[in-house]
Design a protein around this motif. Structure first.
Motif, mmCIF file in Angstrom:
data_model
loop_
_atom_site.group_PDB
_atom_site.id
_atom_site.type_symbol
_atom_site.label_atom_id
_atom_site.label_comp_id
_atom_site.label_asym_id
_atom_site.label_seq_id
_atom_site.Cartn_x
_atom_site.Cartn_y
_atom_site.Cartn_z
ATOM 1 N N ASP A 207 -9.129 3.939 -5.172
ATOM 2 C CA ASP A 207 -8.293 4.371 -4.052
ATOM 3 C C ASP A 207 -9.115 4.330 -2.767
ATOM 4 O O ASP A 207 -10.357 4.349 -2.794
ATOM 5 C CB ASP A 207 -7.790 5.800 -4.265
ATOM 6 N N LYS B 22 -2.268 -0.891 -3.605
ATOM 7 C CA LYS B 22 -3.402 -0.181 -3.020
ATOM 8 C C LYS B 22 -2.951 1.242 -2.678
ATOM 9 O O LYS B 22 -1.925 1.445 -2.035
ATOM 10 C CB LYS B 22 -3.896 -0.896 -1.764
ATOM 11 N N ALA C 165 0.851 -1.198 0.000
ATOM 12 C CA ALA C 165 0.000 0.000 0.000
ATOM 13 C C ALA C 165 0.883 1.242 0.000
ATOM 14 O O ALA C 165 1.861 1.315 0.748
ATOM 15 C CB ALA C 165 -0.916 0.018 1.216
ATOM 16 N N ARG D 14 -0.221 2.677 -8.712
ATOM 17 C CA ARG D 14 -1.613 2.341 -9.014
ATOM 18 C C ARG D 14 -1.688 1.414 -10.228
ATOM 19 O O ARG D 14 -2.403 0.408 -10.213
ATOM 20 C CB ARG D 14 -2.409 3.625 -9.246
ATOM 21 N N ASN E 208 -6.996 -5.918 3.071
ATOM 22 C CA ASN E 208 -6.417 -5.942 1.731
ATOM 23 C C ASN E 208 -5.125 -6.758 1.653
ATOM 24 O O ASN E 208 -4.442 -6.743 0.619
ATOM 25 C CB ASN E 208 -6.161 -4.513 1.254
#
Length: 269
Positions: free
Chosen positions: A177, A118, A71, A113, A200
């Motif tokens: 997002d 994430k 992330a 991205r 996630n």
């Protein structure tokens, strides 16, 4: 008791020995064998040394991450820090300009991205009377607060209404997002960030944003304690002075993160 001031912070740090601040050994020891081409890429990316300033060492780690478990946490890319006319924009601008923070962060965000990471945006915002700040301190009233949060309230910054807490255009969230708003410094404290990361399947976090020695550092330390692999991006973070930014990466960040720059992050396929 003297009051903390973002506006005066650079003046205080300016009293530190200049020669010490110029010699910044940003070296991850396990990567000491990097070749000359990689070193040149680091110097170009960070723009750490001015012309003729050959004493400044700007080596960082080459880092490879797995996008599905990574992330990118973007902290406070908001008007008050990064938008012209923002309350603390003039303080942050020298650091933003020197290291091209906004350009590098936008490019890194888009690359991450597209790779499948994430993207989590972490803004800070308060109600008009800043009761959230008052309630943090033991006295739970206005005269109990101090430090950076007191200054935010005094300058009526980052209010939920009025636009001061808005994202800057180049760093606005897009579909897919996540947004994790906070009312304090650490992105984990009083938020659902931990739950979002767990849901996630995240084990690695990349930190970018504001302020290097405040919310970035606070979040970095907590993430380290929680067991995440923490990556901090020198050229995507910003403080209210260049000295504060550089000193944080020199003295603190190596203990709690892998320090690198945006062009040295490799997203594995």
């Amino acid at each position: 008791m003297g009051r903390y001031s973002l506006r005066k912070h650079s003046i205080k740090l300016g009293e530190v020995d200049a020669e010490e601040l110029r010699n910044l050994p940003y070296v991850q020891k396990e990567n000491s064998g990097r070749n000359a081409a990689l070193k040149a890429a680091v110097k170009k990316s960070t723009k750490n040394a001015s012309d003729g300033d050959s004493d400044t060492d700007s080596e960082f780690s080459l880092v490879s991450v797995e996008p599905s478990t990574t992330a990118v946490i973007l902290i406070e890319f908001q008007h008050e820090f990064a938008g012209e006319g923002g309350e603390f924009y003039s303080n942050c601008k020298p650091c933003m300009d020197k290291y091209q923070v906004l350009e590098n962060a936008e490019a890194l965000m888009k690359q991450a991205r597209e790779a499948g990471c994430k993207i989590i945006h972490v803004p800070i915002a308060f109600t008009e009377k800043y009761k959230e700040i008052d309630e943090k301190f033991i006295g739970k009233k206005e005269d109990s607060r101090y430090g950076v949060l007191d200054e935010i309230a005094d300058h009526e910054a980052f209010q939920e209404s009025g636009g001061s807490a808005d994202f800057i255009d180049s760093m606005k969230p897009v579909d897919g997002d996540l947004i994790c708003a906070k009312k304090g410094l650490c992105a984990f404290f009083g938020t659902d960030l931990g739950d979002l990361l767990e849901k996630n399947g995240i084990d690695t976090i990349i930190l970018a944003g504001f302020l290097t020695n405040c919310c970035i550092e606070s979040t970095m330390r907590t993430a380290y304690e929680k067991g995440y692999k923490v990556i901090t991006l020198f050229d995507c973070c910003c403080a209210a002075s260049i000295d504060a930014h550089e000193s944080s990466f020199k003295h603190s960040f190596e203990m709690f993160s892998i320090r690198t720059t945006s062009n040295l992050v490799e997203f594995s396929s």
